[in-house]
Write an enzyme that holds these catalytic residues in place. Sequence first.
Site, mmCIF file in Angstrom:
data_model
loop_
_atom_site.group_PDB
_atom_site.id
_atom_site.type_symbol
_atom_site.label_atom_id
_atom_site.label_comp_id
_atom_site.label_asym_id
_atom_site.label_seq_id
_atom_site.Cartn_x
_atom_site.Cartn_y
_atom_site.Cartn_z
ATOM 1 N N LYS A 109 0.779 -1.326 -0.096
ATOM 2 C CA LYS A 109 0.133 0.091 0.093
ATOM 3 C C LYS A 109 0.696 1.134 0.060
ATOM 4 O O LYS A 109 0.395 2.116 -0.726
ATOM 5 C CB LYS A 109 -0.976 -0.082 1.316
ATOM 6 C CG LYS A 109 -2.109 -0.888 1.163
ATOM 7 C CD LYS A 109 -3.135 -0.690 2.364
ATOM 8 C CE LYS A 109 -4.236 -1.743 2.309
ATOM 9 N NZ LYS A 109 -5.305 -1.235 3.220
ATOM 10 N N LYS A 124 -5.144 -10.525 -6.402
ATOM 11 C CA LYS A 124 -6.449 -10.795 -5.586
ATOM 12 C C LYS A 124 -7.635 -9.799 -5.911
ATOM 13 O O LYS A 124 -7.179 -8.541 -6.268
ATOM 14 C CB LYS A 124 -6.352 -10.725 -4.195
ATOM 15 C CG LYS A 124 -5.889 -9.345 -3.518
ATOM 16 C CD LYS A 124 -6.183 -9.333 -1.969
ATOM 17 C CE LYS A 124 -5.800 -7.878 -1.239
ATOM 18 N NZ LYS A 124 -5.929 -7.880 -0.236
ATOM 19 N N LYS A 150 -10.717 -3.725 -3.952
ATOM 20 C CA LYS A 150 -11.241 -2.417 -4.021
ATOM 21 C C LYS A 150 -10.421 -1.506 -4.640
ATOM 22 O O LYS A 150 -10.593 -0.332 -5.079
ATOM 23 C CB LYS A 150 -12.196 -1.934 -2.843
ATOM 24 C CG LYS A 150 -11.243 -1.635 -1.819
ATOM 25 C CD LYS A 150 -11.963 -1.804 -0.505
ATOM 26 C CE LYS A 150 -10.842 -2.400 0.580
ATOM 27 N NZ LYS A 150 -11.258 -3.105 1.629
HETATM 28 P P1 TYM Z 1 -10.442 -5.829 4.213
HETATM 29 O O1 TYM Z 1 -11.449 -4.955 4.645
HETATM 30 O O2 TYM Z 1 -9.493 -5.724 3.157
HETATM 31 O O3 TYM Z 1 -11.217 -7.315 3.891
HETATM 32 C C1 TYM Z 1 -12.055 -7.925 4.805
HETATM 33 C C2 TYM Z 1 -12.297 -9.389 4.433
HETATM 34 O O4 TYM Z 1 -12.126 -9.771 3.238
HETATM 35 C C3 TYM Z 1 -11.320 -10.778 2.578
HETATM 36 N N1 TYM Z 1 -10.870 -10.548 1.622
HETATM 37 C C4 TYM Z 1 -10.689 -11.644 0.507
HETATM 38 N N2 TYM Z 1 -11.057 -12.956 0.635
HETATM 39 C C5 TYM Z 1 -10.779 -13.576 -0.580
HETATM 40 N N3 TYM Z 1 -10.488 -13.266 -1.538
HETATM 41 C C6 TYM Z 1 -10.276 -11.622 -1.835
HETATM 42 N N4 TYM Z 1 -9.871 -11.399 -2.919
HETATM 43 C C7 TYM Z 1 -10.440 -10.929 -0.844
HETATM 44 N N5 TYM Z 1 -10.373 -9.550 -0.572
HETATM 45 C C8 TYM Z 1 -10.436 -9.242 0.831
HETATM 46 C C9 TYM Z 1 -10.285 -10.317 3.969
HETATM 47 O O5 TYM Z 1 -9.162 -11.223 4.011
HETATM 48 C C10 TYM Z 1 -10.895 -9.854 5.003
HETATM 49 O O6 TYM Z 1 -11.257 -11.192 5.890
HETATM 50 N N6 TYM Z 1 -7.554 -5.899 8.137
HETATM 51 C C11 TYM Z 1 -8.719 -6.272 7.652
HETATM 52 C C12 TYM Z 1 -9.580 -5.740 8.308
HETATM 53 C C13 TYM Z 1 -9.635 -5.932 9.989
HETATM 54 C C14 TYM Z 1 -9.841 -7.048 10.686
HETATM 55 C C15 TYM Z 1 -9.754 -6.789 12.027
HETATM 56 C C16 TYM Z 1 -9.897 -8.450 10.353
HETATM 57 C C17 TYM Z 1 -9.446 -4.981 10.712
HETATM 58 N N7 TYM Z 1 -9.367 -5.561 12.164
HETATM 59 C C18 TYM Z 1 -9.811 -7.812 13.036
HETATM 60 C C19 TYM Z 1 -10.177 -9.538 11.078
HETATM 61 C C20 TYM Z 1 -10.021 -9.273 12.724
HETATM 62 C C21 TYM Z 1 -8.859 -5.759 6.229
HETATM 63 O O7 TYM Z 1 -8.273 -4.943 5.727
HETATM 64 O O8 TYM Z 1 -9.709 -6.420 5.463
#
Ligand code: TYM
Length: 332
Positions: A112, A195, A198
Site C-alpha cells: 500500500k 486478488k 477495491k
Molecule cells: P478488508 O476490509 O481488506 O477485507 C475484509 C475481508 O475480506 C477478505 N478478502 C478476501 N478474501 C478472499 N479473496 C479476496 N480477493 C479478498 N479480499 C478481501 C479479507 O481477507 C478480510 O477477511 N485488516 C482487515 C480488516 C480488519 C480485521 C480486523 C479483520 C481489521 N481488524 C480484525 C479481522 C479481525 C482488512 O483490511 O480487511
Amino acid sequence: KPVILSGMQPSSDSLHLGNYIGALGNWVTMQDEFDAFYCVVDLHAITVPQDPKELRERTRSTAAQYIAAGIDTDKSTLFIQSHVQAHTQIAWVLNTITGFGEASRMTQFKDKSAKQGADAASVGLFTYPILMAADILAYQANVVPVGEDQRQHLELTRDLAMRFNSRFGETFTIPEGHILKETAKIYDLQTPTAKMSKSAETEAGLLKIMDDPAVTAKKVMRAVTDADGEIRFDRENKPGVANLLTIFSVLSGRSIDDLVNEYAGGGYGGLKKDLAEQVTASFTPIRERTNELLSDPAELDRILGKAADRASEVADATLAKVYDAIGLLPRH
Ligand code: TYM
C-alpha cells in the site's frame, strides 16, 4: 461458547465478491457456534485518505450489508469499531511492545505504501496491523475468520499476545486463524493473478454486491480467460478459468469436478452466462435487503448503538486488565 471476531473496512460503497466469499459467508455460518463479534473497521479505513461524508455513508452501508448477507443482530454483536474506545487504547499499548522492524515487514503495508509513495503513506497505515491486533485481543477471540491476505497480520497478533503474556502475565487469549483454503483467495476478473480488491486500477474485474445485475453480468461476460478454449481447473496455466470455476463452485455449492464435467465440451461463453446468473442470484437479495435497511437509518443506528454497548463491556474489561498488568496507576 468460544469467541470469534472479524472486521472489514468500509472503504467502498459496496463489499465485493472476495469479501463475501473469503469472509462474510463464513461469518454467517459461524455465528451459531460462536459468540461472534463483527465490526466495521472505520478507524482502519482512515489510514488512507477518505472523504468524510462518503466514509459515514459507507460505514452505515457496510453494516447494512453484513445484516443483509445474514448476520443476525440477535445472535451476533455487530458494531462500529470507532464506537468502542478500548480498541485504540489497547492498540497504543501494543504499539509499545511492537518492534519497528517487525512492523516494517508487513507486506500489506509495503504494497500500500509503495502505491502511495513512501512519503505520502501515513504512520497510521504503518501501525494498522497493531490496531487490528487490538481489535482481536480486546475480545479474547479464540478464532478469527479472514481471507488468506490477512494471514501475516494474524501471525503478528499472536506474537504480540504471547509477548505481552510472557512479559506481564496471562492477559490475552491467543487467537487462531480460520482461513478456508479453497475460498481463501478470489482473484480479479481482469487480472486473475491479482486478488480481487477495491484498490484495483479498474472496477471491471471487481464484482460488487451493490452493483446492478446488468453491470455484474457484463463484468462476468468480459472476464479475462485464455486462448485454448478448454474448461478445466488449472490455477497455474489457466488462472482466469480457475477463478471462474472457484467462484461458481462456492456460490452454487457444487464441486469443481462436477462443474468441469458439465461445461467441459462447451466454450467459455456458456460457463460465463450461467455464472453471471449465479452471481446475480446470490447478490440480488442482499442488495435489495441492504437498500431496505438503509431506508431507515435511525433503526440501523439504534441496533449499532446497542451492540457497541455490549462490545464496550467486553473490551473495557480487557483494557482494565492490560493497564493493570503494565503498571499504569488506576484513577480513583
Ligand atoms: P478488508 O476490509 O481488506 O477485507 C475484509 C475481508 O475480506 C477478505 N478478502 C478476501 N478474501 C478472499 N479473496 C479476496 N480477493 C479478498 N479480499 C478481501 C479479507 O481477507 C478480510 O477477511 N485488516 C482487515 C480488516 C480488519 C480485521 C480486523 C479483520 C481489521 N481488524 C480484525 C479481522 C479481525 C482488512 O483490511 O480487511
